[in-house]
Write a protein that holds these residues in place. Sequence first.
Motif, PDB file in Angstrom:
ATOM      1  N   GLY A  50      -9.394 105.188 -35.591  1.00 51.56           N
ATOM      2  CA  GLY A  50      -9.043 104.209 -34.315  1.00 51.56           C
ATOM      3  C   GLY A  50      -9.212 105.396 -32.846  1.00 51.56           C
ATOM      4  N   VAL A  51      -9.087 105.027 -32.317  1.00 56.21           N
ATOM      5  CA  VAL A  51      -8.710 106.357 -31.017  1.00 56.21           C
ATOM      6  C   VAL A  51      -9.794 107.370 -31.061  1.00 56.21           C
ATOM      7  CG1 VAL A  51      -8.727 107.263 -28.266  1.00 56.21           C
ATOM      8  CG2 VAL A  51      -8.046 104.863 -29.042  1.00 56.21           C
ATOM      9  N   ILE A  52      -7.902 107.550 -32.126  1.00 54.80           N
ATOM     10  CA  ILE A  52      -8.115 109.655 -32.647  1.00 54.80           C
ATOM     11  C   ILE A  52      -9.021 109.957 -33.246  1.00 54.80           C
ATOM     12  CG2 ILE A  52      -6.890 111.315 -33.529  1.00 54.80           C
ATOM     13  CD1 ILE A  52      -6.285 110.706 -29.910  1.00 54.80           C
ATOM     14  N   TRP A 104     -11.763 106.180 -44.089  1.00 61.08           N
ATOM     15  CA  TRP A 104     -11.270 104.630 -43.989  1.00 61.08           C
ATOM     16  C   TRP A 104      -9.761 104.001 -43.242  1.00 61.08           C
ATOM     17  CZ3 TRP A 104      -5.592 103.801 -45.659  1.00 61.08           C
ATOM     18  CH2 TRP A 104      -4.868 102.664 -45.490  1.00 61.08           C
ATOM     19  N   ASP A 105     -10.195 102.996 -42.951  1.00 60.91           N
ATOM     20  CA  ASP A 105      -8.801 102.015 -42.214  1.00 60.91           C
ATOM     21  C   ASP A 105      -8.926 100.469 -42.888  1.00 60.91           C
ATOM     22  OD1 ASP A 105      -8.067 102.357 -38.748  1.00 60.91           O
ATOM     23  OD2 ASP A 105      -7.977 100.595 -40.029  1.00 60.91           O
ATOM     24  N   ALA A 130      -7.412  98.285 -41.754  1.00 64.35           N
ATOM     25  CA  ALA A 130      -8.018  96.638 -40.209  1.00 64.35           C
ATOM     26  C   ALA A 130      -9.202  95.866 -40.687  1.00 64.35           C
ATOM     27  CB  ALA A 130      -8.362  97.470 -39.236  1.00 64.35           C
ATOM     28  N   ALA A 142      -3.010 108.036 -38.137  1.00 65.51           N
ATOM     29  CA  ALA A 142      -2.781 106.342 -38.489  1.00 65.51           C
ATOM     30  C   ALA A 142      -1.741 106.291 -37.152  1.00 65.51           C
ATOM     31  CB  ALA A 142      -1.960 106.240 -40.324  1.00 65.51           C
ATOM     32  N   PRO A 143      -1.190 105.026 -37.176  1.00 66.79           N
ATOM     33  CA  PRO A 143      -0.275 104.513 -36.088  1.00 66.79           C
ATOM     34  C   PRO A 143       1.718 105.365 -36.434  1.00 66.79           C
ATOM     35  CG  PRO A 143      -1.160 102.737 -37.002  1.00 66.79           C
ATOM     36  CD  PRO A 143      -1.556 104.153 -37.819  1.00 66.79           C
ATOM     37  N   GLU A 144       1.143 106.161 -35.352  1.00 68.45           N
ATOM     38  CA  GLU A 144       3.237 106.474 -35.212  1.00 68.45           C
ATOM     39  C   GLU A 144       3.997 106.025 -35.495  1.00 68.45           C
ATOM     40  OE1 GLU A 144       2.425 110.146 -34.332  1.00 68.45           O
ATOM     41  OE2 GLU A 144       3.291 110.567 -32.930  1.00 68.45           O
ATOM     42  N   LYS A 156       4.103 107.183 -42.044  1.00 69.38           N
ATOM     43  CA  LYS A 156       2.998 107.943 -42.635  1.00 69.38           C
ATOM     44  C   LYS A 156       3.798 108.508 -43.537  1.00 69.38           C
ATOM     45  CE  LYS A 156       1.834 109.425 -37.867  1.00 69.38           C
ATOM     46  NZ  LYS A 156      -0.193 109.469 -37.884  1.00 69.38           N
ATOM     47  N   SER A 184      -2.877 113.528 -37.011  1.00 69.25           N
ATOM     48  CA  SER A 184      -2.737 114.103 -36.338  1.00 69.25           C
ATOM     49  C   SER A 184      -2.002 113.808 -35.436  1.00 69.25           C
ATOM     50  CB  SER A 184      -3.818 112.560 -35.503  1.00 69.25           C
ATOM     51  OG  SER A 184      -4.951 112.734 -36.296  1.00 69.25           O
ATOM     52  N   SER A 227       1.074 112.927 -32.752  1.00 69.14           N
ATOM     53  CA  SER A 227       1.517 113.879 -31.574  1.00 69.14           C
ATOM     54  C   SER A 227       3.114 113.785 -30.906  1.00 69.14           C
ATOM     55  CB  SER A 227       1.597 112.622 -30.206  1.00 69.14           C
ATOM     56  OG  SER A 227       0.372 111.660 -30.290  1.00 69.14           O
ATOM     57  N   PRO A 244      -4.955 116.383 -31.698  1.00 68.08           N
ATOM     58  CA  PRO A 244      -5.899 117.243 -30.552  1.00 68.08           C
ATOM     59  C   PRO A 244      -5.902 115.851 -29.554  1.00 68.08           C
ATOM     60  CG  PRO A 244      -6.565 114.968 -32.382  1.00 68.08           C
ATOM     61  CD  PRO A 244      -4.664 115.646 -32.367  1.00 68.08           C
TER      62      PRO A 244
HETATM   63  N1  NAD Z   1      -4.500 107.999 -28.455  1.00 66.33           N
HETATM   64  C1  NAD Z   1      -3.898 109.457 -28.263  1.00 66.33           C
HETATM   65  O1  NAD Z   1      -4.572 109.838 -26.406  1.00 66.33           O
HETATM   66  C2  NAD Z   1      -3.790 110.308 -29.065  1.00 66.33           C
HETATM   67  C3  NAD Z   1      -3.879 111.355 -28.895  1.00 66.33           C
HETATM   68  C4  NAD Z   1      -3.631 112.524 -29.937  1.00 66.33           C
HETATM   69  C5  NAD Z   1      -3.470 111.724 -31.221  1.00 66.33           C
HETATM   70  N2  NAD Z   1      -2.623 110.920 -30.802  1.00 66.33           N
HETATM   71  C6  NAD Z   1      -1.855 110.421 -32.664  1.00 66.33           C
HETATM   72  O2  NAD Z   1      -3.574 110.456 -33.752  1.00 66.33           O
HETATM   73  C7  NAD Z   1      -2.748 109.173 -33.756  1.00 66.33           C
HETATM   74  C8  NAD Z   1      -3.609 108.218 -33.947  1.00 66.33           C
HETATM   75  O3  NAD Z   1      -2.943 107.848 -32.983  1.00 66.33           O
HETATM   76  P1  NAD Z   1      -4.326 106.511 -32.134  1.00 66.33           P
HETATM   77  O4  NAD Z   1      -4.379 106.488 -30.806  1.00 66.33           O
HETATM   78  O5  NAD Z   1      -5.706 106.379 -32.173  1.00 66.33           O
HETATM   79  O6  NAD Z   1      -4.233 105.230 -32.720  1.00 66.33           O
HETATM   80  P2  NAD Z   1      -4.566 103.737 -32.885  1.00 66.33           P
HETATM   81  O7  NAD Z   1      -4.104 102.569 -32.225  1.00 66.33           O
HETATM   82  O8  NAD Z   1      -6.151 103.437 -31.886  1.00 66.33           O
HETATM   83  O9  NAD Z   1      -5.881 103.404 -34.472  1.00 66.33           O
HETATM   84  C9  NAD Z   1      -4.579 103.280 -35.642  1.00 66.33           C
HETATM   85  C10 NAD Z   1      -5.555 103.283 -36.265  1.00 66.33           C
HETATM   86  O10 NAD Z   1      -4.953 103.051 -37.984  1.00 66.33           O
HETATM   87  C11 NAD Z   1      -5.069 102.083 -38.525  1.00 66.33           C
HETATM   88  N3  NAD Z   1      -3.970 102.320 -39.449  1.00 66.33           N
HETATM   89  C12 NAD Z   1      -3.437 101.054 -39.152  1.00 66.33           C
HETATM   90  N4  NAD Z   1      -2.349 101.138 -40.458  1.00 66.33           N
HETATM   91  C13 NAD Z   1      -2.872 102.356 -41.247  1.00 66.33           C
HETATM   92  C14 NAD Z   1      -2.350 102.828 -42.245  1.00 66.33           C
HETATM   93  N5  NAD Z   1      -1.508 102.356 -43.547  1.00 66.33           N
HETATM   94  N6  NAD Z   1      -2.887 103.910 -43.013  1.00 66.33           N
HETATM   95  C15 NAD Z   1      -4.005 104.760 -41.842  1.00 66.33           C
HETATM   96  N7  NAD Z   1      -4.385 103.827 -40.750  1.00 66.33           N
HETATM   97  C16 NAD Z   1      -4.133 102.768 -40.593  1.00 66.33           C
HETATM   98  C17 NAD Z   1      -5.148 101.061 -37.756  1.00 66.33           C
HETATM   99  O11 NAD Z   1      -5.973  99.995 -38.139  1.00 66.33           O
HETATM  100  C18 NAD Z   1      -6.069 101.767 -35.850  1.00 66.33           C
HETATM  101  O12 NAD Z   1      -7.737 101.194 -36.210  1.00 66.33           O
HETATM  102  C19 NAD Z   1      -1.431 108.647 -34.046  1.00 66.33           C
HETATM  103  O13 NAD Z   1      -0.366 109.471 -34.640  1.00 66.33           O
HETATM  104  C20 NAD Z   1      -0.863 109.168 -32.395  1.00 66.33           C
HETATM  105  O14 NAD Z   1       0.794 110.283 -32.116  1.00 66.33           O
HETATM  106  C21 NAD Z   1      -3.136 109.993 -30.516  1.00 66.33           C
END
Ligand code: NAD
Length: 321
Positions: A16-18, A36-37, A39, A91-93, A98, A118, A120, A142
């Motif tokens: 995803g974003v991170i 790997w993801d 979705a 992966a999702p928080e 996890k 990653s 938070s 990050p």
């Molecule tokens: N967004 C932020 O600013 C930020 C900053 C630092 C850390 N984080 C942390 O990074 C992690 C991801 O956050 P994000 O913002 O990228 O979320 P996001 O929703 O953008 O991405 C999450 C990705 O994980 C995938 N996913 C779903 N189930 C999964 C599984 N079982 N195994 C692996 N992947 C799976 C989803 O398809 C999605 O592409 C979280 O732990 C979050 O706390 C986020």
Amino acid sequence: MPFITHIKTFAALGSGVIGSGWVARALAHGLDVIAWDPAPGAEQALRQRVANAWPALEKQGLAAGAAQHRLSFVSSIEECVRDADFIQESAPERLDLKLDLHAKISAAAKPDAIIASSTSGLLPSEFYESSSHPERCVVGHPFNPVYLLPLVEIVGGQRTAPEAIEAAKGIYTELGMRPLHVRKEVPGFIADRLLEALWREALHLVNDGVATTGEIDDAIRFGAGLRWSFMGTFLTYTLAGGDAGMRHFMQQFGPALKLPWTYLPAPELTERLIDEVVDGTAAQVGERSIAELERYRDDTLLAVLEAIGTSKARHGMTFSE
Ligand SMILES: NC(=O)c1ccc[n+]([C@@H]2O[C@H](COP(=O)([O-])OP(=O)(O)OC[C@H]3O[C@@H](n4cnc5c(N)ncnc54)[C@H](O)[C@@H]3O)[C@@H](O)[C@H]2O)c1
């Protein structure tokens, strides 16, 4: 067991974003990346995000051999981590997710590969509970955009080996980052704890009708935000104390800390407040797309990073000081 300290293959779980930010950073540093993801459509979305980040990374300077085609997208956790030297989960928080994911990742990974999450703010002792070789498991938290912002907070759990923290520090440094070891395993670590306090107060200001979302953003970006990019709160306030420095500052402004300036507990997220925040930020975004705003952010961040680097060099400092 000694851990891998120089890496060639970087595994990213969750794109995803991170996760996509990690992929872009690792590719730009000349690594092979396996992602790997689960979705549907995740591979295409990842490649699109990396392509969107690439112009900024090119401007910053790519490592020899760095190329977007060195990304491969696989269809299982095991394939993703099997040959990896370093593994970054984004992966999702959710603790349950996890916990389960890390049991699978660690069972399939090389025993000397470092595994990082990653997260938070979840605690590594909790979500690495069922992991094999938990001594190599860390948090590597990050900041968005991961491919440009240098900070990564490293947090160990109760079973993490100090050598794994050191190995992670070295690897993140090779990826052009500025690792910060968080000594105690506390929820929210350091940066998000600070950001959360600011965010709560910002929501209160909207909720109380004191300011719009745009005005609150102006209050940061034309003032403290400029200073924060090169000097933190403590050093800034030391200068605010004049020649007498921090002791004078604390004596002068200490009493204000007792005044009820801040609420601290978050406001109730009522529909009205959510609408105000969403409408306010929609007005700030205007006609621009998120991708356009990301380009603007990346361009400006690059310029700021370059300016800070140049200024530090003039003052005899290295970038990471
Ligand atoms: N967004 C932020 O600013 C930020 C900053 C630092 C850390 N984080 C942390 O990074 C992690 C991801 O956050 P994000 O913002 O990228 O979320 P996001 O929703 O953008 O991405 C999450 C990705 O994980 C995938 N996913 C779903 N189930 C999964 C599984 N079982 N195994 C692996 N992947 C799976 C989803 O398809 C999605 O592409 C979280 O732990 C979050 O706390 C986020």
